[in-house]
Design an enzyme around this catalytic site. Sequence first.
Site, PDB file in Angstrom:
ATOM      1  N   GLY A  74       0.801  -1.263  -0.123  1.00  0.00           N
ATOM      2  CA  GLY A  74       0.024  -0.073   0.047  1.00  0.00           C
ATOM      3  C   GLY A  74       0.710   1.271   0.118  1.00  0.00           C
ATOM      4  N   GLY A  78       2.029   4.353   2.306  1.00  0.00           N
ATOM      5  CA  GLY A  78       1.998   4.843   3.446  1.00  0.00           C
ATOM      6  C   GLY A  78       1.795   6.445   3.420  1.00  0.00           C
ATOM      7  N   GLY A  79       2.175   7.213   4.669  1.00  0.00           N
ATOM      8  CA  GLY A  79       2.149   8.690   4.592  1.00  0.00           C
ATOM      9  C   GLY A  79       3.038   9.370   3.502  1.00  0.00           C
ATOM     10  N   GLY A 117       5.275   7.278   1.258  1.00  0.00           N
ATOM     11  CA  GLY A 117       5.895   6.215   0.328  1.00  0.00           C
ATOM     12  C   GLY A 117       5.140   5.029   0.158  1.00  0.00           C
ATOM     13  N   VAL A 135       4.786   1.060   0.307  1.00  0.00           N
ATOM     14  CA  VAL A 135       4.975  -0.006   1.466  1.00  0.00           C
ATOM     15  C   VAL A 135       5.129  -1.409   0.799  1.00  0.00           C
ATOM     16  CG1 VAL A 135       4.560  -0.952   3.729  1.00  0.00           C
ATOM     17  CG2 VAL A 135       4.180   1.483   3.218  1.00  0.00           C
ATOM     18  N   ASP A 139      -1.145  11.932  13.177  1.00  0.00           N
ATOM     19  CA  ASP A 139      -1.848  11.191  12.295  1.00  0.00           C
ATOM     20  C   ASP A 139      -2.596  10.060  12.380  1.00  0.00           C
ATOM     21  OD1 ASP A 139      -2.662  11.416   9.557  1.00  0.00           O
ATOM     22  OD2 ASP A 139      -0.839  10.614   8.551  1.00  0.00           O
TER      23      ASP A 139
END
Length: 660
Positions: free
Chosen positions: A357, A359-360, A362, A364, A475
């Site tokens: 997926g 991430g914030g 970048g 993963v 977050d």
Amino acid sequence: MASSSFLFINFFLSLIFLSTQTLSSHYTQLFYPGFNGSIDITLKESAEIEGNGVLRLTSRNYRNIIGQAFYSSPILFKNSSSDGDGRAFSFSTCFVFCIIPEYEGGHGFTFAIVPSKDLKGISQRFLGLFNESNFYGKFSNHIFAVEFDTIFDVGIKDIDNDHVGTDLNSLISNVSVHAAYFDELGKVHNLSLQSGKPIKVWIDYDSDEITLHVTISPFNSKPRKPILSYRVNLSSVFYEEMYIGFTASTGILSRSSHYILGWSFAINGEARDLDISSLPSPKKKKTGEKISLPVYVSITTASVFVISVFALGFYLLRRYKKSEEIEQWELQLGPHRYSYRELKKATRNFSEKELLGYGGSGKVYRGILPISKTQIAVKRICHDSKQGLREFMTEIATIGMLRHRNLVQLLGWCRRERDLLLVYEFMENGSLDNYLFDDPRTILNWEQRFKVIKGVASALLYLHEGYKQVVIHRDVKASNVLLDGELNGKLGDFGLAKVYEHGSAPDTTRVVGTLGYLAPELPRTGKSTTSSDVYAFGALMLEVACGRRPVEMKALPEEMTLVDWVWDKYREGQVLSVVDSKIQGVYDEVEVTMVLKLGVMCSNNEPEQRPSMRQVVRCLDGEIGVADEWKAPGGGSNGGAVGEFLGSFTSTSISGESSC
Ligand SMILES: *[C@@H]1O[C@H](CO)[C@@H](O)[C@H](O)[C@H]1NC(C)=O
Ligand SMILES: *[C@@H]1O[C@H](CO)[C@@H](O)[C@H](O)[C@H]1NC(C)=O
Ligand SMILES: *[C@@H]1O[C@H](CO)[C@@H](O)[C@H](O)[C@H]1NC(C)=O
Ligand SMILES: *[C@@H]1O[C@H](CO)[C@@H](O)[C@H](O)[C@H]1NC(C)=O
Ligand SMILES: *[C@@H]1O[C@H](CO)[C@@H](O)[C@H](O)[C@H]1NC(C)=O
Ligand SMILES: *[C@@H]1O[C@H](CO)[C@@H](O)[C@H](O)[C@H]1NC(C)=O
């Protein structure tokens, strides 16, 4: 062991300093079969001669330190007074070293020939030998060294994290080779410099042939073939008189004890042989190590990287030095540095098939470590941005130190040129949002949802109150909550986290976070607080109970913002109608009501009106009850304005309806 005889020999031989006055046969010799009682070694910074006679340059108990040990008197390396011939003498040295790492270890050490014992501004980034302004190569340095480098620093063109190199006036080696030796049959065997076992080194410079040979071996006898040979005329590097010795350093995350067990040196002759088995060996217990000098923190180091990032690191370091919990902190910290090759292999060259997926900051990837077969998740941070590097360092510096069963564990990191990689424990069940919204394949029942909420709450309480500093996650949201094999919720993605001292006021920063989880006061104050985390957690609780996002643009206007919808339903006396229909009415009414009520309380527009995480956890644990009366989340009964979530602060004057 015949320690008394070796002491005897040492005592006399270490003082031997033969020097004849003819140019051709000028001869100098030093011999230290152990350093016990050696008074002619100048120790700098953290270097120390231990009770058993081992010279220890750095201790793995301390980060960011350097250690230097030089023979106290200068050595004559050439005779320029003779007929203008500034030719350097031949020399030879033999020593036995041992490196004991903590975690991955680092940075390494050098055998160095330098113009002065008082090198200026030395940075721990540069093996305790160079400073920020001269490591990149300057003729005026007059430094020659053979480095035994155990970190892979692309900034100085390292080849790997276990290499031997020759450094001429620069930390960028002219030649470097992977640590290895040749056996009798000419077969090459790799060595690990930081295996903790003694390694013997021979460095020979022949001024007629102008060649330098470096030979290493785990055994006593010198392999016939050196591992590194380099044709170089050192005459221009050396002054007439030079100092010889060893330098080493440890880093912020990578630490090793660097030991020299014995040493011999000769000008115009062969250095005396050392017998590994008769040399002292390092103490096993690390608690016995003491350090007499303060930690060396170079401010100039910071400028090479993004200053603010390192400032955080140093700040944390300083804090931890001040607090007396060194041992605990030491035990807690341990993000490991992985090799790029290892991670590339683990993720099958960052294959799109392994993509878990986004991430914030970048992508993963899933990976399997080649040797241990451990499953990992690797976040590859978008390079090119200072922001990316900042987040990368924040994650290492912050979550590397945190330990809580409901926080996703950072296992390590890797930096290769602009590639920034963070390695996490693999969370088998992915992120929570996949189980809540948009027709999830697997439905979590209420019990599972309640467990996730309690888990994340206790993680947040730990961040806010359980650690030495206040950590604001900034977050908190469903996609940052990951589920392990047993569907325990763990909070991850600390890329935006902030760290404060307990009791200090948070400073103003760029507003970050995700729409719908962003506390309304944030755009106004610019200050992330524990209370803004609580706000986001409130939104999360409501999502988990209701199975929908905090702001749903597609919903009917009155249902658009989740908290207002829940509040309206509560006022209508049918709060349970908001509960996710996917759990088909199977739930504990008391728990669900409590979660919804807490969710609304946490979502209050006024930070002062929100409970603390401690209160939330105590409610969830059933230790304290929640007040019967609900408080309006603020913004008015029909003020389901998305504007509040967007941070408009027209709603600072709360409507009078504090309960119904
Ligand atoms: C080192 O020298 C001191 C005296 O200088 C002596 O007491 C001690 O026993 C020696 N240690 C070893 C291991 O030889
Ligand atoms: C250096 O060379 C000069 C001239 O050849 C000689 O007199 C002197 O002794 C030499 N010094 C050393 C230390 O070898
Ligand atoms: C090395 O350099 C020195 C000084 O520049 C010079 O005198 C000497 O001849 C050189 N050695 C060789 C073998 O070229
Ligand atoms: C770096 O080292 C050089 C040579 O020792 C010295 O002249 C210089 O002042 C040092 N620079 C700093 C910033 O300390
Ligand atoms: C070796 O390093 C020195 C100092 O950086 C540099 O001047 C020289 O050109 C290098 N030589 C080679 C062959 O790389
Ligand atoms: C030795 O290490 C080098 C560099 O890591 C590697 O390429 C080589 O395959 C290794 N050789 C053996 C025999 O393990």
